[in-house]
Write a protein that holds these residues in place. Structure first.
Motif, PDB file in Angstrom:
ATOM      1  N   ASP A   1       0.910  -1.298  -0.059  1.00 20.15           N
ATOM      2  CA  ASP A   1      -0.053  -0.165  -0.050  1.00 20.15           C
ATOM      3  C   ASP A   1       0.889   1.217  -0.063  1.00 20.15           C
ATOM      4  N   GLY A   2       1.955   1.107   0.471  1.00 17.60           N
ATOM      5  CA  GLY A   2       2.887   2.417   0.473  1.00 17.60           C
ATOM      6  C   GLY A   2       3.770   2.698  -0.963  1.00 17.60           C
ATOM      7  N   LEU A   3       3.606   1.668  -1.896  1.00 17.13           N
ATOM      8  CA  LEU A   3       4.285   1.626  -3.031  1.00 17.13           C
ATOM      9  C   LEU A   3       3.468   1.535  -4.292  1.00 17.13           C
ATOM     10  N   ALA A   4       2.315   0.951  -4.212  1.00 12.05           N
ATOM     11  CA  ALA A   4       1.470   0.583  -5.626  1.00 12.05           C
ATOM     12  C   ALA A   4       1.015   1.999  -6.348  1.00 12.05           C
ATOM     13  N   LEU A   5       0.837   3.130  -5.505  1.00 11.39           N
ATOM     14  CA  LEU A   5       0.328   4.168  -6.305  1.00 11.39           C
ATOM     15  C   LEU A   5       1.487   4.698  -7.177  1.00 11.39           C
ATOM     16  N   ALA A   6       2.744   4.555  -6.581  1.00 13.67           N
ATOM     17  CA  ALA A   6       3.978   5.011  -7.648  1.00 13.67           C
ATOM     18  C   ALA A   6       4.084   4.480  -8.652  1.00 13.67           C
ATOM     19  N   VAL A   7       3.858   3.147  -8.289  1.00 10.76           N
ATOM     20  CA  VAL A   7       4.326   2.018  -9.592  1.00 10.76           C
ATOM     21  C   VAL A   7       2.955   2.302 -10.635  1.00 10.76           C
ATOM     22  N   LYS A   8       1.818   2.440 -10.228  1.00  8.51           N
ATOM     23  CA  LYS A   8       0.918   2.843 -11.181  1.00  8.51           C
ATOM     24  C   LYS A   8       1.219   3.912 -12.111  1.00  8.51           C
ATOM     25  N   ALA A   9       1.617   4.966 -11.290  1.00  5.40           N
ATOM     26  CA  ALA A   9       2.007   6.190 -11.997  1.00  5.40           C
ATOM     27  C   ALA A   9       3.356   6.113 -12.986  1.00  5.40           C
ATOM     28  N   ALA A  10       4.020   5.228 -12.311  1.00  4.25           N
ATOM     29  CA  ALA A  10       5.308   4.995 -13.116  1.00  4.25           C
ATOM     30  C   ALA A  10       4.980   4.510 -14.743  1.00  4.25           C
ATOM     31  N   THR A  11       3.891   3.733 -14.648  1.00  4.31           N
ATOM     32  CA  THR A  11       3.549   3.129 -16.008  1.00  4.31           C
ATOM     33  C   THR A  11       3.007   4.190 -17.083  1.00  4.31           C
ATOM     34  N   PHE A  12       2.594   5.184 -16.560  1.00  4.84           N
ATOM     35  CA  PHE A  12       2.600   6.311 -17.737  1.00  4.84           C
ATOM     36  C   PHE A  12       3.709   6.901 -18.309  1.00  4.84           C
ATOM     37  N   SER A  13       4.966   6.507 -17.739  1.00  5.02           N
ATOM     38  CA  SER A  13       6.187   7.262 -17.992  1.00  5.02           C
ATOM     39  C   SER A  13       6.833   6.444 -19.378  1.00  5.02           C
ATOM     40  N   THR A  14       6.413   5.371 -20.019  1.00  6.14           N
ATOM     41  CA  THR A  14       6.639   4.676 -21.380  1.00  6.14           C
ATOM     42  C   THR A  14       5.382   4.520 -21.952  1.00  6.14           C
ATOM     43  N   ASP A  15       5.477   4.196 -23.303  1.00  2.00           N
ATOM     44  CA  ASP A  15       4.501   3.566 -24.350  1.00  2.00           C
ATOM     45  C   ASP A  15       4.429   2.113 -23.987  1.00  2.00           C
ATOM     46  N   ASP A  16       5.362   1.385 -23.491  1.00  4.46           N
ATOM     47  CA  ASP A  16       5.417   0.007 -23.167  1.00  4.46           C
ATOM     48  C   ASP A  16       4.434  -0.362 -22.206  1.00  4.46           C
ATOM     49  N   PRO A  17       3.197  -1.069 -22.574  1.00  3.12           N
ATOM     50  CA  PRO A  17       2.203  -1.205 -21.593  1.00  3.12           C
ATOM     51  C   PRO A  17       2.502  -2.165 -20.442  1.00  3.12           C
ATOM     52  N   PHE A  18       3.659  -2.846 -20.514  1.00  6.88           N
ATOM     53  CA  PHE A  18       3.782  -3.875 -19.364  1.00  6.88           C
ATOM     54  C   PHE A  18       4.993  -3.570 -18.437  1.00  6.88           C
ATOM     55  N   THR A  19       6.151  -2.994 -19.008  1.00  5.99           N
ATOM     56  CA  THR A  19       7.183  -2.598 -18.232  1.00  5.99           C
ATOM     57  C   THR A  19       7.702  -1.422 -18.191  1.00  5.99           C
ATOM     58  N   PHE A  20       8.425  -1.022 -17.399  1.00  5.24           N
ATOM     59  CA  PHE A  20       9.216   0.291 -17.463  1.00  5.24           C
ATOM     60  C   PHE A  20      10.513   0.067 -16.836  1.00  5.24           C
ATOM     61  N   THR A  21      11.453   1.127 -17.286  1.00  2.26           N
ATOM     62  CA  THR A  21      12.898   1.028 -16.724  1.00  2.26           C
ATOM     63  C   THR A  21      12.938   2.191 -15.533  1.00  2.26           C
ATOM     64  N   LEU A  22      14.331   1.869 -14.853  1.00  2.00           N
ATOM     65  CA  LEU A  22      14.627   2.888 -14.102  1.00  2.00           C
ATOM     66  C   LEU A  22      14.808   4.189 -14.637  1.00  2.00           C
ATOM     67  N   ASP A  23      15.179   3.990 -16.012  1.00  2.00           N
ATOM     68  CA  ASP A  23      15.599   5.434 -16.904  1.00  2.00           C
ATOM     69  C   ASP A  23      14.181   6.325 -17.127  1.00  2.00           C
ATOM     70  N   ASP A  24      13.109   5.283 -17.591  1.00  5.92           N
ATOM     71  CA  ASP A  24      11.858   5.774 -17.948  1.00  5.92           C
ATOM     72  C   ASP A  24      11.246   6.863 -17.112  1.00  5.92           C
ATOM     73  N   ILE A  25      11.334   6.504 -15.663  1.00  6.18           N
ATOM     74  CA  ILE A  25      10.442   7.298 -14.747  1.00  6.18           C
ATOM     75  C   ILE A  25      11.160   8.587 -14.738  1.00  6.18           C
ATOM     76  N   LYS A  26      12.140   9.042 -15.271  1.00  8.05           N
ATOM     77  CA  LYS A  26      12.792  10.246 -15.184  1.00  8.05           C
ATOM     78  C   LYS A  26      11.632  11.400 -15.893  1.00  8.05           C
ATOM     79  N   LEU A  27      10.603  10.835 -16.681  1.00  9.59           N
ATOM     80  CA  LEU A  27       9.674  11.733 -17.436  1.00  9.59           C
ATOM     81  C   LEU A  27       9.085  12.843 -16.768  1.00  9.59           C
ATOM     82  N   HIS A  28       9.704  13.841 -16.956  1.00  5.85           N
ATOM     83  CA  HIS A  28       9.290  15.124 -16.195  1.00  5.85           C
ATOM     84  C   HIS A  28       7.661  15.315 -16.096  1.00  5.85           C
ATOM     85  N   GLY A  29       6.912  15.342 -15.007  1.00  5.65           N
ATOM     86  CA  GLY A  29       5.675  15.833 -15.052  1.00  5.65           C
ATOM     87  C   GLY A  29       4.821  14.515 -14.694  1.00  5.65           C
ATOM     88  N   THR A  30       5.440  13.180 -14.680  1.00  8.56           N
ATOM     89  CA  THR A  30       4.601  11.944 -14.386  1.00  8.56           C
ATOM     90  C   THR A  30       4.878  11.828 -12.984  1.00  8.56           C
TER      91      THR A  30
END
Ligand code: HEM
Ligand code: MG
Length: 231
Positions: free
Chosen positions: A54-83
């Motif tokens: 419960d302390g992490l899930a919201l951040a992970v859901k938000a992180a999925t917005f940081s790439t067009d890949d629907p299934f996975t993201f990378t530690l680099d993807d999450i730098k997307l400014h504004g996500t």
């Protein structure tokens, strides 16, 4: 499982989150920083830090917005400014000012030098650090984004470093541990740190976030809180 600290190699991805970078450096997350998803991160957060979903899930859901890949993201993807990534960070520069990804000792000085005279950080010092970082960023970055969304994320991140490096019930964290966590992205096991016995979850994080938020005396710089939903 080998959870020794190892510096990332040339093909390993890292990003703006010291918490996830540290988990990757210890092999709780894939050391290459790729193929991340909800279950991979929830397992790593639990095993590395005793953090519950419960302390992490919201951040992970938000992180999925940081790439067009629907299934996975990378530690680099999450730098997307504004996500998730925002201005007035504790250890990285603002996006508009250059490098919003890598550790920056000049930026980090505000946190490092906080709570003078004692050897720990707490919710009061964390709030003061947020206030100072925001004041400095407002001067340095005329295009700063500072809405209720960024305020909420920033207060959560401060509660995260106090909780994983210190006592999640009191929010007191040894300075030495917090500094190693940010500067080296390493678990300070050799220095005496160990994984919290207390699980870290919404019930422990909530009061810390409230105390930090109060001590930061936050006000908005205007604007509407949006989440960027794609690159
Ligand atoms: C930033 C800790 C999990 C994504 C941060 C910061 C801290 C932190 C302390 C602030 C860095 C700074 O202001 O310089 C942690 C810990 C975690 C965790 C201890 C426990 C596992 C996550 C998760 C995600 C995430 C699950 C998303 C998948 C980010 C991003 C930033 C960030 C994108 C950059 C925000 C910014 O400073 O602009 N994290 N985090 N983190 N975290 Fe995490
Ligand atoms: Mg940032």
């Amino acid at each position: 499982n080998n959870h020794q600290w190892m510096a990332p190699g040339p093909n390993d991805l890292r990003g703006p989150c010291p918490g996830l970078n540290t988990l990757a450096n210890h092999g709780f997350l894939p050391r290459d920083g790729r193929n991340l998803n909800m279950s991979v991160i929830l397992d790593a957060g639990f095993n590395g830090y005793h953090m519950q979903p419960d302390g992490l899930a919201l951040a992970v859901k938000a992180a999925t917005f940081s790439t067009d890949d629907p299934f996975t993201f990378t530690l680099d993807d999450i730098k997307l400014h504004g996500t998730i990534e925002h201005d007035a960070s504790l250890s990285r520069n603002d996006f508009a000012l250059g490098d919003n990804v890598h550790f920056n000792e000049t930026i980090f000085k505000t946190l490092a030098d906080s709570n003078p005279g004692v050897d720990y950080y707490n919710t009061t010092s964390a709030g003061q650090v947020q206030q100072k970082r925001l004041a400095d960023a407002e001067i340095a970055n005329p295009n700063i984004t500072n809405t209720a969304k960024e305020f909420f994320i920033r207060s959560g991140e401060s509660a995260f470093y106090l909780s994983v490096m210190g006592n999640p019930l009191t929010g007191v964290a040894p300075k030495k541990f917090v500094q190693i966590f940010f500067r080296e992205e390493r678990l300070p096991i050799a220095e005496g740190w160990r994984r919290s016995d207390t699980p870290i979850n919404g019930s422990t994080l909530g009061p810390l976030i409230d105390a930090i938020a109060e001590q930061s005396h936050w006000t908005t710089s205007g604007g509407c809180p949006w989440i960027r939903v794609g690159p």
